[in-house]
Design a protein around this motif. Structure first.
Motif, PDB file in Angstrom:
ATOM      1  N   TYR A   1     -70.733  -7.216 -70.960  1.00  0.00           N
ATOM      2  CA  TYR A   1     -70.426  -6.480 -69.727  1.00  0.00           C
ATOM      3  C   TYR A   1     -69.458  -5.340 -70.021  1.00  0.00           C
ATOM      4  N   ILE A   2     -68.380  -5.617 -70.733  1.00  0.00           N
ATOM      5  CA  ILE A   2     -67.368  -4.594 -71.034  1.00  0.00           C
ATOM      6  C   ILE A   2     -67.958  -3.500 -71.916  1.00  0.00           C
ATOM      7  N   THR A   3     -68.759  -3.891 -72.899  1.00  0.00           N
ATOM      8  CA  THR A   3     -69.398  -2.898 -73.771  1.00  0.00           C
ATOM      9  C   THR A   3     -70.285  -1.964 -72.970  1.00  0.00           C
ATOM     10  N   LEU A   4     -71.099  -2.509 -72.080  1.00  0.00           N
ATOM     11  CA  LEU A   4     -71.967  -1.679 -71.241  1.00  0.00           C
ATOM     12  C   LEU A   4     -71.154  -0.801 -70.306  1.00  0.00           C
ATOM     13  N   LEU A   5     -70.099  -1.335 -69.759  1.00  0.00           N
ATOM     14  CA  LEU A   5     -69.253  -0.586 -68.841  1.00  0.00           C
ATOM     15  C   LEU A   5     -68.579   0.586 -69.556  1.00  0.00           C
ATOM     16  N   ILE A   6     -68.007   0.327 -70.704  1.00  0.00           N
ATOM     17  CA  ILE A   6     -67.298   1.367 -71.456  1.00  0.00           C
ATOM     18  C   ILE A   6     -68.248   2.446 -71.961  1.00  0.00           C
ATOM     19  N   SER A   7     -69.437   2.031 -72.367  1.00  0.00           N
ATOM     20  CA  SER A   7     -70.398   2.998 -72.915  1.00  0.00           C
ATOM     21  C   SER A   7     -71.190   3.721 -71.822  1.00  0.00           C
ATOM     22  N   SER A   8     -70.872   3.475 -70.567  1.00  0.00           N
ATOM     23  CA  SER A   8     -71.551   4.097 -69.417  1.00  0.00           C
ATOM     24  C   SER A   8     -73.033   3.752 -69.357  1.00  0.00           C
ATOM     25  N   ARG A   9     -73.387   2.588 -69.863  1.00  0.00           N
ATOM     26  CA  ARG A   9     -74.783   2.156 -69.820  1.00  0.00           C
ATOM     27  C   ARG A   9     -75.000   1.016 -68.835  1.00  0.00           C
ATOM     28  N   LEU A  10     -73.980   0.622 -68.117  1.00  0.00           N
ATOM     29  CA  LEU A  10     -74.102  -0.498 -67.188  1.00  0.00           C
ATOM     30  C   LEU A  10     -75.098  -0.199 -66.074  1.00  0.00           C
ATOM     31  N   ASP A  11     -75.052   0.996 -65.508  1.00  0.00           N
ATOM     32  CA  ASP A  11     -75.988   1.348 -64.433  1.00  0.00           C
ATOM     33  C   ASP A  11     -77.433   1.299 -64.923  1.00  0.00           C
ATOM     34  N   ASP A  12     -77.685   1.822 -66.122  1.00  0.00           N
ATOM     35  CA  ASP A  12     -79.046   1.774 -66.684  1.00  0.00           C
ATOM     36  C   ASP A  12     -79.494   0.330 -66.895  1.00  0.00           C
ATOM     37  N   TYR A  13     -78.589  -0.485 -67.390  1.00  0.00           N
ATOM     38  CA  TYR A  13     -78.892  -1.894 -67.627  1.00  0.00           C
ATOM     39  C   TYR A  13     -79.229  -2.600 -66.312  1.00  0.00           C
ATOM     40  N   LEU A  14     -78.458  -2.325 -65.288  1.00  0.00           N
ATOM     41  CA  LEU A  14     -78.703  -2.947 -63.983  1.00  0.00           C
ATOM     42  C   LEU A  14     -80.013  -2.461 -63.377  1.00  0.00           C
ATOM     43  N   ASP A  15     -80.328  -1.169 -63.563  1.00  0.00           N
ATOM     44  CA  ASP A  15     -81.611  -0.641 -63.091  1.00  0.00           C
ATOM     45  C   ASP A  15     -82.768  -1.338 -63.799  1.00  0.00           C
ATOM     46  N   ASP A  16     -82.648  -1.496 -65.122  1.00  0.00           N
ATOM     47  CA  ASP A  16     -83.685  -2.184 -65.887  1.00  0.00           C
ATOM     48  C   ASP A  16     -83.842  -3.627 -65.415  1.00  0.00           C
ATOM     49  N   THR A  17     -82.724  -4.265 -65.126  1.00  0.00           N
ATOM     50  CA  THR A  17     -82.756  -5.640 -64.649  1.00  0.00           C
ATOM     51  C   THR A  17     -83.464  -5.726 -63.304  1.00  0.00           C
ATOM     52  N   GLN A  18     -83.191  -4.776 -62.423  1.00  0.00           N
ATOM     53  CA  GLN A  18     -83.840  -4.750 -61.109  1.00  0.00           C
ATOM     54  C   GLN A  18     -85.349  -4.541 -61.255  1.00  0.00           C
ATOM     55  N   GLU A  19     -85.747  -3.634 -62.134  1.00  0.00           N
ATOM     56  CA  GLU A  19     -87.176  -3.399 -62.367  1.00  0.00           C
ATOM     57  C   GLU A  19     -87.850  -4.654 -62.925  1.00  0.00           C
ATOM     58  N   ARG A  20     -87.164  -5.325 -63.820  1.00  0.00           N
ATOM     59  CA  ARG A  20     -87.701  -6.558 -64.395  1.00  0.00           C
ATOM     60  C   ARG A  20     -87.876  -7.624 -63.317  1.00  0.00           C
ATOM     61  N   MET A  21     -86.928  -7.710 -62.421  1.00  0.00           N
ATOM     62  CA  MET A  21     -87.009  -8.664 -61.312  1.00  0.00           C
ATOM     63  C   MET A  21     -88.236  -8.362 -60.448  1.00  0.00           C
ATOM     64  N   GLU A  22     -88.468  -7.093 -60.180  1.00  0.00           N
ATOM     65  CA  GLU A  22     -89.626  -6.706 -59.374  1.00  0.00           C
ATOM     66  C   GLU A  22     -90.933  -7.040 -60.090  1.00  0.00           C
ATOM     67  N   ARG A  23     -90.972  -6.812 -61.416  1.00  0.00           N
ATOM     68  CA  ARG A  23     -92.174  -7.149 -62.181  1.00  0.00           C
ATOM     69  C   ARG A  23     -92.424  -8.652 -62.195  1.00  0.00           C
ATOM     70  N   LEU A  24     -91.365  -9.431 -62.161  1.00  0.00           N
ATOM     71  CA  LEU A  24     -91.500 -10.892 -62.109  1.00  0.00           C
ATOM     72  C   LEU A  24     -92.004 -11.365 -60.748  1.00  0.00           C
ATOM     73  N   THR A  25     -91.489 -10.772 -59.696  1.00  0.00           N
ATOM     74  CA  THR A  25     -91.810 -11.264 -58.359  1.00  0.00           C
ATOM     75  C   THR A  25     -93.221 -10.892 -57.896  1.00  0.00           C
ATOM     76  N   GLU A  26     -93.749  -9.768 -58.346  1.00  0.00           N
ATOM     77  CA  GLU A  26     -95.069  -9.346 -57.861  1.00  0.00           C
ATOM     78  C   GLU A  26     -96.162 -10.383 -58.129  1.00  0.00           C
ATOM     79  N   PRO A  27     -96.330 -10.868 -59.363  1.00  0.00           N
ATOM     80  CA  PRO A  27     -97.376 -11.887 -59.558  1.00  0.00           C
ATOM     81  C   PRO A  27     -97.076 -13.195 -58.819  1.00  0.00           C
TER      82      PRO A  27
END
Length: 76
Positions: free
Chosen positions: A9-35
């Motif tokens: 979490y801290i590594t992602l936060l410091i490297s400014s990649r946390l938002d991208d990671y959370l977006d990817d996680t949200q997309e993955r959740m949507e791909r899981l829920t559709e089927p």
């Protein structure tokens, strides 16, 4: 993640990649829920005909998808 994988979490936060990671996680959740929604018969028609049943099925789908995500991402 903030509680169970603090270093990641801290590594992602410091490297400014946390938002991208959370977006990817949200997309993955949507791909899981559709089927899952298709398998459970969660449709717009069901929503129009029986909202309570639709909500119950959607809650089940979301909870199951959340469990999968937690096992794969947070607790892995």
């Amino acid at each position: 993640m903030k509680e169970y994988r603090r270093a990641t979490y801290i590594t992602l936060l410091i490297s400014s990649r946390l938002d991208d990671y959370l977006d990817d996680t949200q997309e993955r959740m949507e791909r899981l829920t559709e089927p899952m929604k298709r398998a459970q018969g969660v449709t717009e028609q069901l929503k129009a005909e029986n909202v309570l049943e639709w909500v119950q099925r959607m809650n089940n789908v979301r909870l199951f998808a959340k469990e999968i995500m937690e096992k794969e991402i947070i607790f892995a």
